[in-house]
Design a protein around this motif. Structure first.
Motif, PDB file in Angstrom:
ATOM      1  N   LEU A 183       0.768  -1.316  -0.058  1.00  0.00           N
ATOM      2  CA  LEU A 183      -0.028  -0.090   0.171  1.00  0.00           C
ATOM      3  C   LEU A 183       0.983   1.109  -0.023  1.00  0.00           C
ATOM      4  N   GLY A 184       0.724   2.158  -0.867  1.00  0.00           N
ATOM      5  CA  GLY A 184       1.236   3.242  -0.915  1.00  0.00           C
ATOM      6  C   GLY A 184       0.761   4.627  -0.624  1.00  0.00           C
ATOM      7  N   LEU A 185       1.125   5.698  -0.057  1.00  0.00           N
ATOM      8  CA  LEU A 185       0.615   6.900   0.120  1.00  0.00           C
ATOM      9  C   LEU A 185       1.587   7.986  -0.270  1.00  0.00           C
TER      10      LEU A 185
ATOM     11  N   SER B 167      -5.360   9.158  -7.469  1.00  0.00           N
ATOM     12  CA  SER B 167      -4.830  10.539  -7.229  1.00  0.00           C
ATOM     13  C   SER B 167      -5.734  11.415  -7.264  1.00  0.00           C
ATOM     14  N   PHE B 168      -5.587  12.479  -6.089  1.00  0.00           N
ATOM     15  CA  PHE B 168      -6.526  13.603  -6.054  1.00  0.00           C
ATOM     16  C   PHE B 168      -5.673  15.038  -6.107  1.00  0.00           C
ATOM     17  N   PHE B 169      -6.113  15.858  -6.761  1.00  0.00           N
ATOM     18  CA  PHE B 169      -5.521  17.458  -6.900  1.00  0.00           C
ATOM     19  C   PHE B 169      -6.482  18.415  -6.699  1.00  0.00           C
ATOM     20  N   GLU B 170      -6.081  19.385  -6.116  1.00  0.00           N
ATOM     21  CA  GLU B 170      -7.054  20.500  -5.731  1.00  0.00           C
ATOM     22  C   GLU B 170      -6.114  21.748  -5.850  1.00  0.00           C
TER      23      GLU B 170
ATOM     24  N   HIS C  43      -1.615  17.619  -3.766  1.00  0.00           N
ATOM     25  CA  HIS C  43      -2.091  16.357  -4.466  1.00  0.00           C
ATOM     26  C   HIS C  43      -1.962  15.256  -3.147  1.00  0.00           C
ATOM     27  N   ILE C  44      -2.989  14.186  -3.271  1.00  0.00           N
ATOM     28  CA  ILE C  44      -2.545  13.243  -2.494  1.00  0.00           C
ATOM     29  C   ILE C  44      -2.903  11.972  -3.397  1.00  0.00           C
ATOM     30  N   ASN C  45      -1.976  10.856  -3.495  1.00  0.00           N
ATOM     31  CA  ASN C  45      -1.705   9.740  -4.137  1.00  0.00           C
ATOM     32  C   ASN C  45      -1.901   8.512  -3.460  1.00  0.00           C
TER      33      ASN C  45
END
Length: 312
Positions: free
Chosen positions: A93-95, A147-150, A127-129
């Motif tokens: 699992l990667g963060l 992946s989330f980008f804001e 971002h959070i991947n």
């Protein structure tokens, strides 16, 4: 005569000492033991304690540099052999989290030099991947990535409605990008202890884009009135597009289960169709679905990340 009596005893002791097996770990620790059996991923051996009792133990092949048995020559636990066996902890699992830039986002805007400075904030964000991979061996795994980008920006500019009469209009942007795709993970271990890990990933999937825009400006009839009200216009633009992602990280294994490091990735995405919905306080409404854009939106970005991986 005594020499001939002692000779068999010396031969017996010499053969017994030579017959002892040996395991050398990747940390260069030597284990003198008797190897019982060797399977695909572990070595089972017996270790004699100080009190003379025998203890049965085992060690993972991924932790073995080489071993020596009494009935065969020395065997090295080569990288190829390690990589062909299934890891003890195959789930990874990667963060990742960090800073992002979209240097091509404003390319299609006309008269770029005339844009307010706050528009430049839309080119950077956070971002959070997250990823999940199943490792078939120590260098190859398959899984998924998210992946989330804001990013957001707001500002106001004065507009001249009449000579010497300036009124303020304001804008506010919120951009969101969600990526989901299948992924291939490659891992390399440059050191014998396998403390350092270089990971490369290739992924293909879908980018889900959402932009929320609000524009507040004075009513067009302000010049003919001593008082006026602001008109608020809210716009929502959404669209999906094919996307691809490549990543590279350098990590350090704190333990068999946890590694930390730094990394970077590039996500390619080009939005060619979008849906638009607009509503204003002056009762002006407009909507269109899946409309072809005259100029595709360049959503490609570069991510710089802190990396955490957990193996189990």
């Amino acid at each position: 005569m005594n020499k001939f009596v002692l000779l068999p005893l010396f031969l017996f002791l010499f053969i017994t000492a030579k017959a002892q097996d040996k395991i050398i770990s990747i940390k260069l620790d030597t284990i003198h033991c008797e190897i019982v059996s060797i399977c695909n991923d572990r070595i089972f051996y017996e270790l004699k304690k100080d009190d003379g009792s025998i203890a049965g133990k085992s060690i993972s092949l991924s932790q073995v540099s080489e071993y020596l048995t009494s009935d065969q020559s020395r065997e090295k636990s080569k990288m190829g052999k390690q990589e062909s066996s299934k890891p003890d902890k195959p789930l990874c699992l990667g963060l990742n989290a960090g800073w992002s830039t979209m240097p091509w986002y404003l390319d299609n805007y006309e008269a770029l030099s005339a844009l307010p400075d706050y528009y430049n904030k839309l080119e950077t964000g956070i971002h959070i991947n997250a990823s999940a991979h199943y490792l078939f061996n120590s260098f190859l795994g398959l899984g998924v990535e998210y992946s989330f980008f804001e990013t957001s920006s707001s500002g106001s500019i004065p507009s001249e409605y009449y000579p010497s009469a300036f009124l303020i209009s304001s804008e506010e942007y919120h951009l969101y990008a969600n990526y989901l795709g299948a992924s291939i993970l490659f891992q390399q271990h440059p050191d014998a202890q396998q403390k350092f890990v270089i990971s490369e990933s290739l992924s293909a999937g879908v980018m889900f884009f959402r932009m929320e825009y609000q524009h507040v400006y004075p009513s067009p009839g302000v010049i003919q009135s001593t008082s006026y009200t602001d008109i608020t216009n809210n716009m929502l633009l959404t669209g999906n597009s094919f996307s691809a992602k490549v990543g590279l990280t350098a990590e350090y294994r704190l333990s068999e289960a946890v590694s930390v490091g730094l990394g970077g990735s590039f996500i390619w995405s080009l939005l060619k169709k979008a849906s638009l919905e607009s509503k204003g306080t002056d009762s002006s409404n407009y909507s269109v679905n899946d409309q072809e854009l005259s100029d595709a939106m360049k959503l490609s970005r570069i991510d710089y990340s802190f990396v955490l991986r957990y193996y189990f």
